[in-house]
Motif scaffolding. Structure first.
Motif, PDB file in Angstrom:
ATOM      1  N   VAL A  10       0.730  -1.133   0.027  1.00 59.79           N
ATOM      2  CA  VAL A  10       0.050  -0.107   0.034  1.00 59.79           C
ATOM      3  C   VAL A  10       0.952   1.189   0.003  1.00 59.79           C
ATOM      4  N   ALA A  17      -3.543   7.190  -3.389  1.00 63.41           N
ATOM      5  CA  ALA A  17      -3.043   5.867  -2.994  1.00 63.41           C
ATOM      6  C   ALA A  17      -2.752   5.000  -4.285  1.00 63.41           C
ATOM      7  N   LEU A  19      -2.065   0.563  -5.070  1.00 64.55           N
ATOM      8  CA  LEU A  19      -1.796  -0.945  -4.668  1.00 64.55           C
ATOM      9  C   LEU A  19      -1.020  -1.583  -5.355  1.00 64.55           C
ATOM     10  N   LEU A  72      -9.059  -1.583   1.635  1.00 65.58           N
ATOM     11  CA  LEU A  72      -8.185  -2.825   1.952  1.00 65.58           C
ATOM     12  C   LEU A  72      -8.659  -3.804   2.456  1.00 65.58           C
ATOM     13  N   LEU A  86       3.362  -1.177   4.030  1.00 64.34           N
ATOM     14  CA  LEU A  86       2.578   0.199   4.163  1.00 64.34           C
ATOM     15  C   LEU A  86       3.749   1.208   3.738  1.00 64.34           C
TER      16      LEU A  86
END
Length: 137
Positions: A10, A17, A19, A72, A86
């Protein structure tokens, strides 16, 4: 360590964001923008009052990160992951850690406290490798 363990990486800041999926340890990273479908950026709406500008920014960041944590959960249900890494600037990283449900928080194997949303896959691959190395030390 399990070599074929899958990892969700992430990469976030306070309003965007990414992924990335790593299907096996030290394997290639794959950007998965489709997994963020429906996640909307949140921006601070300033009313012109400068003293509250930071508060509005912080609220918008917390709201985005909370939305991201819910997303998530959905992604984890659809694509079971063994580990989570993260990558976010320190404040956003703290908000993200707070917002993660326990089941996901338990999968976190490390983090990188830097702004890297616009980083290349090659840079993120190096970051993930460094995070894993630090976690193993």
């Amino acid at each position: 360590m399990i070599p074929d363990a899958s990892t969700l990486v992430v990469v976030a800041d306070g309003h965007r964001a990414r992924l990335l999926e790593q299907p096996r340890l030290d394997g290639p990273l794959h950007d998965r923008p489709e997994w963020l479908a429906g996640l909307k950026p949140r921006h601070a709406h300033s009313s012109g009052a400068a003293p509250h500008e930071g508060d509005a920014h912080d609220r918008a960041e917390r709201a985005f990160v909370t939305d991201l944590a819910h997303k998530l959960e959905e992604v984890a249900r659809a694509h079971s992951f063994d580990r989570l890494i993260l990558v976010a600037p320190p404040r956003a990283l703290g908000h993200l850690r707070e917002a993660l449900p326990k089941a996901l928080a338990d999968k976190v194997v490390g983090s990188d406290p830097h702004e890297r949303v616009d980083a290349t896959i090659m840079t993120l691959t190096d970051v993930v490798r460094a995070v894993r190395h630090e976690a193993a030390a």
